[in-house]
Motif scaffolding. Structure first.
Motif, PDB file in Angstrom:
ATOM      1  N   PHE A 290       0.832  -1.206   0.000  1.00 17.95           N
ATOM      2  CA  PHE A 290       0.000   0.000   0.000  1.00 17.95           C
ATOM      3  C   PHE A 290       0.866   1.256   0.000  1.00 17.95           C
ATOM      4  N   SER A 291       0.387   2.277  -0.744  1.00 19.65           N
ATOM      5  CA  SER A 291       1.036   3.589  -0.740  1.00 19.65           C
ATOM      6  C   SER A 291       0.030   4.632  -0.284  1.00 19.65           C
ATOM      7  N   GLU A 292       0.536   5.723   0.241  1.00 20.27           N
ATOM      8  CA  GLU A 292      -0.344   6.762   0.777  1.00 20.27           C
ATOM      9  C   GLU A 292      -0.930   7.651  -0.314  1.00 20.27           C
ATOM     10  N   SER A 293      -0.382   7.581  -1.517  1.00 20.00           N
ATOM     11  CA  SER A 293      -0.882   8.385  -2.637  1.00 20.00           C
ATOM     12  C   SER A 293      -1.297   7.464  -3.779  1.00 20.00           C
ATOM     13  N   PRO A 294      -2.203   7.910  -4.646  1.00 26.41           N
ATOM     14  CA  PRO A 294      -2.526   7.112  -5.840  1.00 26.41           C
ATOM     15  C   PRO A 294      -1.266   6.836  -6.642  1.00 26.41           C
ATOM     16  N   ALA A 295      -1.214   5.669  -7.271  1.00 24.57           N
ATOM     17  CA  ALA A 295       0.000   5.274  -7.998  1.00 24.57           C
ATOM     18  C   ALA A 295      -0.379   4.572  -9.292  1.00 24.57           C
ATOM     19  N   LYS A 296       0.222   5.018 -10.395  1.00 26.59           N
ATOM     20  CA  LYS A 296      -0.036   4.387 -11.683  1.00 26.59           C
ATOM     21  C   LYS A 296       0.690   3.047 -11.756  1.00 26.59           C
ATOM     22  N   PRO A 297       0.139   2.084 -12.498  1.00 25.05           N
ATOM     23  CA  PRO A 297       0.773   0.769 -12.619  1.00 25.05           C
ATOM     24  C   PRO A 297       2.205   0.862 -13.136  1.00 25.05           C
ATOM     25  N   ASP A 298       3.064   0.054 -12.561  1.00 26.32           N
ATOM     26  CA  ASP A 298       4.471   0.002 -12.967  1.00 26.32           C
ATOM     27  C   ASP A 298       4.800  -1.440 -13.334  1.00 26.32           C
ATOM     28  N   PRO A 299       4.679  -1.802 -14.624  1.00 25.83           N
ATOM     29  CA  PRO A 299       4.924  -3.195 -15.034  1.00 25.83           C
ATOM     30  C   PRO A 299       6.307  -3.698 -14.661  1.00 25.83           C
ATOM     31  N   GLY A 300       7.318  -2.829 -14.763  1.00 25.25           N
ATOM     32  CA  GLY A 300       8.671  -3.244 -14.410  1.00 25.25           C
ATOM     33  C   GLY A 300       8.785  -3.624 -12.951  1.00 25.25           C
ATOM     34  N   MET A 301       8.133  -2.840 -12.090  1.00 25.98           N
ATOM     35  CA  MET A 301       8.149  -3.141 -10.662  1.00 25.98           C
ATOM     36  C   MET A 301       7.487  -4.490 -10.388  1.00 25.98           C
ATOM     37  N   LEU A 302       6.350  -4.735 -11.056  1.00 28.75           N
ATOM     38  CA  LEU A 302       5.646  -5.997 -10.836  1.00 28.75           C
ATOM     39  C   LEU A 302       6.497  -7.197 -11.241  1.00 28.75           C
ATOM     40  N   LEU A 303       7.248  -7.075 -12.333  1.00 25.74           N
ATOM     41  CA  LEU A 303       8.110  -8.174 -12.754  1.00 25.74           C
ATOM     42  C   LEU A 303       9.176  -8.462 -11.707  1.00 25.74           C
ATOM     43  N   ILE A 304       9.729  -7.409 -11.128  1.00 22.70           N
ATOM     44  CA  ILE A 304      10.777  -7.583 -10.123  1.00 22.70           C
ATOM     45  C   ILE A 304      10.222  -8.241  -8.868  1.00 22.70           C
ATOM     46  N   VAL A 305       9.092  -7.719  -8.373  1.00 20.24           N
ATOM     47  CA  VAL A 305       8.570  -8.248  -7.107  1.00 20.24           C
ATOM     48  C   VAL A 305       8.034  -9.666  -7.282  1.00 20.24           C
ATOM     49  N   GLN A 306       7.524  -9.981  -8.484  1.00 18.78           N
ATOM     50  CA  GLN A 306       7.069 -11.348  -8.708  1.00 18.78           C
ATOM     51  C   GLN A 306       8.243 -12.316  -8.775  1.00 18.78           C
ATOM     52  N   ALA A 307       9.385 -11.849  -9.269  1.00 16.21           N
ATOM     53  CA  ALA A 307      10.586 -12.686  -9.256  1.00 16.21           C
ATOM     54  C   ALA A 307      11.002 -12.981  -7.822  1.00 16.21           C
ATOM     55  N   LEU A 308      10.898 -11.965  -6.956  1.00 13.10           N
ATOM     56  CA  LEU A 308      11.164 -12.198  -5.531  1.00 13.10           C
ATOM     57  C   LEU A 308      10.152 -13.177  -4.964  1.00 13.10           C
ATOM     58  N   GLY A 309       8.899 -13.015  -5.379  1.00 13.24           N
ATOM     59  CA  GLY A 309       7.857 -13.906  -4.881  1.00 13.24           C
ATOM     60  C   GLY A 309       8.113 -15.356  -5.245  1.00 13.24           C
ATOM     61  N   GLU A 310       8.664 -15.603  -6.441  1.00 14.91           N
ATOM     62  CA  GLU A 310       8.971 -16.970  -6.846  1.00 14.91           C
ATOM     63  C   GLU A 310       9.988 -17.610  -5.906  1.00 14.91           C
ATOM     64  N   GLN A 311      10.936 -16.804  -5.443  1.00 14.96           N
ATOM     65  CA  GLN A 311      11.922 -17.325  -4.496  1.00 14.96           C
ATOM     66  C   GLN A 311      11.256 -17.718  -3.180  1.00 14.96           C
ATOM     67  N   VAL A 312      10.316 -16.879  -2.721  1.00 22.30           N
ATOM     68  CA  VAL A 312       9.624 -17.195  -1.470  1.00 22.30           C
ATOM     69  C   VAL A 312       8.744 -18.434  -1.649  1.00 22.30           C
ATOM     70  N   GLY A 313       8.179 -18.608  -2.853  1.00 17.47           N
ATOM     71  CA  GLY A 313       7.398 -19.798  -3.125  1.00 17.47           C
ATOM     72  C   GLY A 313       8.216 -21.061  -2.932  1.00 17.47           C
ATOM     73  N   ARG A 314       9.510 -20.998  -3.230  1.00 18.03           N
ATOM     74  CA  ARG A 314      10.392 -22.147  -2.994  1.00 18.03           C
ATOM     75  C   ARG A 314      10.466 -22.490  -1.511  1.00 18.03           C
ATOM     76  N   VAL A 315      10.400 -21.462  -0.672  1.00 21.27           N
ATOM     77  CA  VAL A 315      10.437 -21.708   0.769  1.00 21.27           C
ATOM     78  C   VAL A 315       9.212 -22.511   1.189  1.00 21.27           C
ATOM     79  N   PHE A 316       8.043 -22.104   0.689  1.00 17.14           N
ATOM     80  CA  PHE A 316       6.819 -22.825   1.023  1.00 17.14           C
ATOM     81  C   PHE A 316       6.947 -24.295   0.627  1.00 17.14           C
ATOM     82  N   GLU A 317       7.405 -24.508  -0.611  1.00 17.45           N
ATOM     83  CA  GLU A 317       7.481 -25.876  -1.115  1.00 17.45           C
ATOM     84  C   GLU A 317       8.443 -26.705  -0.278  1.00 17.45           C
ATOM     85  N   ARG A 318       9.609 -26.139   0.005  1.00 14.63           N
ATOM     86  CA  ARG A 318      10.614 -26.889   0.759  1.00 14.63           C
ATOM     87  C   ARG A 318      10.176 -27.139   2.191  1.00 14.63           C
ATOM     88  N   LEU A 319       9.648 -26.107   2.855  1.00 12.55           N
ATOM     89  CA  LEU A 319       9.288 -26.259   4.253  1.00 12.55           C
ATOM     90  C   LEU A 319       8.039 -27.104   4.444  1.00 12.55           C
TER      91      LEU A 319
END
Length: 508
Positions: A273-302
């Protein structure tokens, strides 16, 4: 904006203004602009005709620097030392349209026939700053990706993985608040708050945290429910204008979230969440989803680790408990047998059934089992008299992972009943039922004991209760209730309905 038309100038500086690659501004000792070259016109948006004669401080100096600018002029006019002459400094300047931008400034003096003037060489360094920020952002992103990847390989806690992921993504995006929902393994229609939040400032998320706890999030409800429904990232530019954003007026106007997946299944949803309205940032989403994939590995392993740990704990528990079970079986067998030979044959059969059950409990490759067969196998493996059990329910296929958990739970209930409940005497009976409650579209399973010794709630919770309440409920995504009625224990599980089953009841 004041304007002074009585400006000083010397033709010897014409060449400098005409050929300089930077913006060149000539200022008189009283602070008015004497000359303004073509690069200055492009840099600041004012034409030379508009700028010359105006106060430089009011035209291009940002409000927060104007007092210092005026004090500097006054100090030099009074004979004091200049602070910025013959130096390169980086500061911000003001454009005609009102935006501030970074500049590199160097000021020197020049003598003219009319007196001394100040000549400022100004270079817009916005592109350089943007490039520097981009490099810094990429370096920070790479560092955080490495840290999250290392954490994915080493973390021993799902909560720890979620906390680090939220903190890393908030650092990359500079958004102040992040939160994690989890999705029960056996119910892909609901979301549960993990209780894990990241706050850039303590207390900033208090209101939205309370609101989150008040709402039941299911598929399609709010931002997380929409992500659960579509299985992809979603962005809300302005929460105040989004009808399906159900946590309005909590201090945040921009929001985005994305799912974490393990083996193709959504296991969690991260939202920010941000305190101001924010336009979509496709580049940001690609980066954070790549991080999310790493965390998904934690779920699978644990999750694999936790399941193996549960099995090992259960086997250890069985080893400690098996002697008591065998003793109970032996006592019941010899008490009801006609002679020693008959008792030996019966006992041998029951012990063999127990041994077969142990093979089932340690197997990870149970495929295509039905719930009925699974229950019958667990009953036989526990050595109970199956004539004392009634079974009624439709044919339902059980996955290999859930089969082991269900077998452990049924085996544990049999063991406890043999020690304390309906299976511990000759008159006790157990009724096992399961099916679909069509009004609620939910699955139920019940274990009802009658005819045994009087029942009282246990004074402490042992491994068996923990296995049933936590293991079964967690793996199947439902709720367990244990009702210790005086006439006999009633255990009831309710959870999501299986996707495929036969409504033809099985009775025995």
């Amino acid at each position: 904006m004041t304007r002074n038309t009585d400006v000083l100038w010397d033709s010897t500086l014409e060449g400098v203004l005409a050929t300089a690659l930077d913006a060149v501004v000539v200022m008189t000792p009283n602070g008015s602009i004497a000359r303004w070259n073509s690069v200055a016109e492009t840099t600041f948006g004012w034409t030379a005709n508009e700028a010359e004669g105006c106060s430089l401080g009011e035209l291009i100096v940002p409000l927060e620097h104007r007092q210092a600018h005026q004090e500097g002029l006054s100090r030099v006019a009074a004979g004091g030392e200049p602070h910025v002459l013959n130096r390169r400094i980086e500061i911000t300047a003001l454009h005609r349209d009102g935006h501030e931008f970074p500049v590199e400034l160097s000021i020197t003096t020049a003598s003219t026939t009319a007196g001394e003037v100040y000549v400022g060489f100004i270079r817009d360094i916005s592109e350089r700053r943007n490039a520097e920020r981009k490099v810094e952002h990429e370096a920070a992103t790479n560092r955080l990706m490495f840290e999250v990847a290392s954490m994915a390989a080493d973390s021993e806690s799902l909560d720890e993985a979620l906390r680090k992921a939220l903190a890393a993504i908030c650092e990359i995006t500079t958004w102040p608040v992040g939160h994690a929902f989890t999705v029960p393994a056996g119910n892909q229609k609901i979301l549960r708050s993990s209780g894990i939040w990241f706050e850039l400032r303590p207390g900033i998320a208090d209101k939205i945290r309370r609101r989150t706890d008040e709402i039941e999030f299911t598929r399609g409800v709010g931002l997380p429910g929409t992500i659960l429904e579509c299985g992809a990232a979603r962005w809300v530019t302005d929460t105040a204008k989004e009808d399906n954003f159900v946590r309005k007026d909590c201090g945040f106007r921009g929001a985005f979230g994305f799912p974490l997946k393990s083996s193709g299944r959504i296991v969690a949803i991260l939202e920010f969440f941000s305190e101001s309205p924010a336009k979509p940032d496709p580049g940001m989403l690609l980066i954070v989803q790549a991080l999310g994939e790493q965390v998904g590995r934690v779920f699978e392993r644990l999750q694999t680790h936790d399941h193996e740990k549960l099995l090992l704990h259960e086997l250890n528990h069985r080893m400690k408990n098996i002697i008591a079970v065998v003793q109970a079986i032996a006592q019941q067998t010899f008490r009801s047998a006609k002679d020693v030979g008959d008792a030996q044959n019966v006992l041998q059969g029951r012990l063999t059934a127990i041994a077969n059950a142990q093979d089932l409990l340690i197997s990870k490759n149970i495929e295509g089992a039905s719930l009925q067969k699974l229950i019958e196998g667990s009953l036989a493996g526990s050595g109970v008299d199956q004539q004392k059990v009634s079974i009624c329910g439709p044919e339902i296929p059980v996955s290999s992972r859930n089969a082991v958990t269900i077998s452990l739970a049924v085996h544990e209930m049999c063991t406890n009943s043999m020690k304390y409940g309906a299976f511990s005497n000759a008159d006790g009976r157990v009724a096992i039922e399961w099916g679909i409650e069509e009004l609620q579209e939910s699955f139920f399973f019940s274990w009802t004991e009658t005819g045994g010794p009087p029942v009282a709630p246990p004074t402490r919770k042992g491994f068996g209760s923990s296995l049933i309440e936590k293991g079964l409920a967690s793996d199947l995504g439902g709720l367990i209730t244990l009702d210790y009625r005086p006439e006999g224990l009633v255990c009831r599980f309710t959870g999501p309905a299986p996707e495929a089953f036969s409504k033809t009841p099985v009775q025995r």
